[in-house]
Design a protein around this motif. Sequence first.
Motif, short mmCIF file in Angstrom:
data_model
loop_
_atom_site.label_atom_id
_atom_site.label_comp_id
_atom_site.label_asym_id
_atom_site.label_seq_id
_atom_site.Cartn_x
_atom_site.Cartn_y
_atom_site.Cartn_z
N GLN A 135 0.85 -1.18 0.00
CA GLN A 135 0.00 0.00 0.00
C GLN A 135 0.89 1.24 0.00
O GLN A 135 2.09 1.15 0.26
CB GLN A 135 -0.90 0.00 1.25
CG GLN A 135 -1.80 -1.21 1.39
CD GLN A 135 -3.05 -1.11 0.54
OE1 GLN A 135 -3.29 -0.08 -0.10
NE2 GLN A 135 -3.84 -2.17 0.51
N PRO A 136 0.34 2.41 -0.28
CA PRO A 136 1.15 3.64 -0.19
C PRO A 136 1.80 3.77 1.18
O PRO A 136 1.23 3.38 2.20
CB PRO A 136 0.11 4.75 -0.43
CG PRO A 136 -0.95 4.11 -1.26
CD PRO A 136 -1.04 2.69 -0.77
N ALA A 137 2.99 4.35 1.20
CA ALA A 137 3.78 4.42 2.43
C ALA A 137 3.01 5.08 3.56
O ALA A 137 3.06 4.63 4.71
CB ALA A 137 5.08 5.17 2.17
N ALA A 138 2.30 6.15 3.27
CA ALA A 138 1.57 6.85 4.32
C ALA A 138 0.54 5.94 4.98
O ALA A 138 0.36 5.98 6.21
CB ALA A 138 0.88 8.10 3.75
N LYS A 139 -0.12 5.10 4.18
CA LYS A 139 -1.11 4.19 4.76
C LYS A 139 -0.42 3.10 5.58
O LYS A 139 -0.90 2.73 6.66
CB LYS A 139 -1.96 3.55 3.67
CG LYS A 139 -3.00 2.60 4.24
CD LYS A 139 -3.94 2.05 3.20
CE LYS A 139 -4.98 1.12 3.85
NZ LYS A 139 -5.93 0.58 2.87
N VAL A 140 0.69 2.56 5.09
CA VAL A 140 1.42 1.54 5.84
C VAL A 140 1.83 2.07 7.20
O VAL A 140 1.65 1.41 8.23
CB VAL A 140 2.65 1.07 5.04
CG1 VAL A 140 3.56 0.19 5.90
CG2 VAL A 140 2.22 0.31 3.79
N VAL A 141 2.37 3.29 7.23
CA VAL A 141 2.81 3.88 8.49
C VAL A 141 1.61 4.09 9.41
O VAL A 141 1.68 3.80 10.62
CB VAL A 141 3.53 5.21 8.23
CG1 VAL A 141 3.85 5.92 9.55
CG2 VAL A 141 4.83 4.97 7.45
N ARG A 142 0.51 4.57 8.86
CA ARG A 142 -0.68 4.84 9.68
C ARG A 142 -1.25 3.55 10.28
O ARG A 142 -1.57 3.50 11.47
CB ARG A 142 -1.75 5.53 8.84
CG ARG A 142 -3.01 5.92 9.63
CD ARG A 142 -3.94 6.76 8.80
NE ARG A 142 -4.50 6.04 7.67
CZ ARG A 142 -4.18 6.24 6.40
NH1 ARG A 142 -3.26 7.13 6.08
NH2 ARG A 142 -4.76 5.54 5.44
N VAL A 143 -1.35 2.50 9.46
CA VAL A 143 -1.86 1.22 9.96
C VAL A 143 -0.95 0.66 11.04
O VAL A 143 -1.41 0.20 12.09
CB VAL A 143 -2.03 0.22 8.80
CG1 VAL A 143 -2.30 -1.19 9.34
CG2 VAL A 143 -3.16 0.65 7.87
N ALA A 144 0.36 0.70 10.80
CA ALA A 144 1.31 0.18 11.78
C ALA A 144 1.21 0.95 13.10
O ALA A 144 1.21 0.36 14.19
CB ALA A 144 2.73 0.26 11.22
N GLU A 145 1.15 2.26 13.01
CA GLU A 145 1.08 3.10 14.21
C GLU A 145 -0.19 2.81 15.01
O GLU A 145 -0.14 2.64 16.23
CB GLU A 145 1.11 4.56 13.81
CG GLU A 145 1.01 5.54 14.97
CD GLU A 145 0.99 6.97 14.49
OE1 GLU A 145 1.45 7.85 15.24
OE2 GLU A 145 0.50 7.23 13.36
N ARG A 146 -1.33 2.74 14.33
CA ARG A 146 -2.60 2.52 15.04
C ARG A 146 -2.65 1.10 15.61
O ARG A 146 -3.16 0.89 16.72
CB ARG A 146 -3.78 2.75 14.10
CG ARG A 146 -3.91 4.18 13.58
CD ARG A 146 -3.74 5.23 14.67
NE ARG A 146 -4.66 4.98 15.79
CZ ARG A 146 -4.44 5.35 17.03
NH1 ARG A 146 -3.32 5.95 17.37
NH2 ARG A 146 -5.33 5.09 17.98
N ALA A 147 -2.17 0.12 14.87
CA ALA A 147 -2.16 -1.25 15.39
C ALA A 147 -1.29 -1.36 16.63
O ALA A 147 -1.66 -2.02 17.60
CB ALA A 147 -1.68 -2.22 14.31
N ALA A 148 -0.15 -0.70 16.60
CA ALA A 148 0.73 -0.71 17.77
C ALA A 148 0.04 -0.05 18.96
O ALA A 148 0.11 -0.54 20.09
CB ALA A 148 2.05 0.01 17.45
N ALA A 149 -0.62 1.06 18.71
CA ALA A 149 -1.33 1.75 19.79
C ALA A 149 -2.41 0.86 20.39
O ALA A 149 -2.72 0.97 21.58
CB ALA A 149 -1.93 3.05 19.26
#
Length: 214
Positions: A12-26
């Motif tokens: 997926q686009p980098a911004a979405k990958v970062v957002r999903v990873a950040e929210r999942a970690a949270a």
Amino acid sequence: MDLRCYVVTGNQPAAKVVRVAERAAAGGAGVIQVRSKPIAAGRLLELVEQVAVAVAAANPATKVLVDDRVDVAAILMRRGLPVHGVHVGQSDIPVTAARELLGPDAIIGLTTGTAELIEKANRFAEVIDYVGAGPFRPTPTKDSGRPPIGVAGYPGLAALSRVPVVAIGDVQPGDVAKLAGTGIAGVAMVRAFMDSPDPGELAARVLADFEGGM
């Protein structure tokens, strides 16, 4: 290392990958594996760095791993970034070489999916930290060429393995409780998280379902 909720990123686009990873970690995900194929090595280096920084800010306990690319993990770890290791496949750099390069504290996971591959992995139980076993069911994100394991196949693999086992391969949220009772250490999901409107809520639900199914 908490393997119960293991998130694998998708293409997926980098911004979405970062957002999903950040929210999942949270939400409590214990592991984020950055696997965004196909992607050039330079872009992967940038993406893993962005994911690692975002994940560390959201939840310092979450571990960030790199799929396949031991060199990318080594570079970022030596720069002091919060990257914790790699996950390698059967045809990637041998786990002994990965350990030699990354050092004793790195997390190293290995792909398996059959009793024969588990037995082979057992020879390196002092080198690796866990194995991924799949596919749980046929998956469009990765064709391993191995037959699906299904819920019934995991108890035998978990009992055979000398290291913790993570189920992967089109695992969906509704499968978590059933899989938790098979003796595995956790479940890995790709599309469920990348397509989720709320990855944090999904991570919390996976953890709750895993605990409830044990």
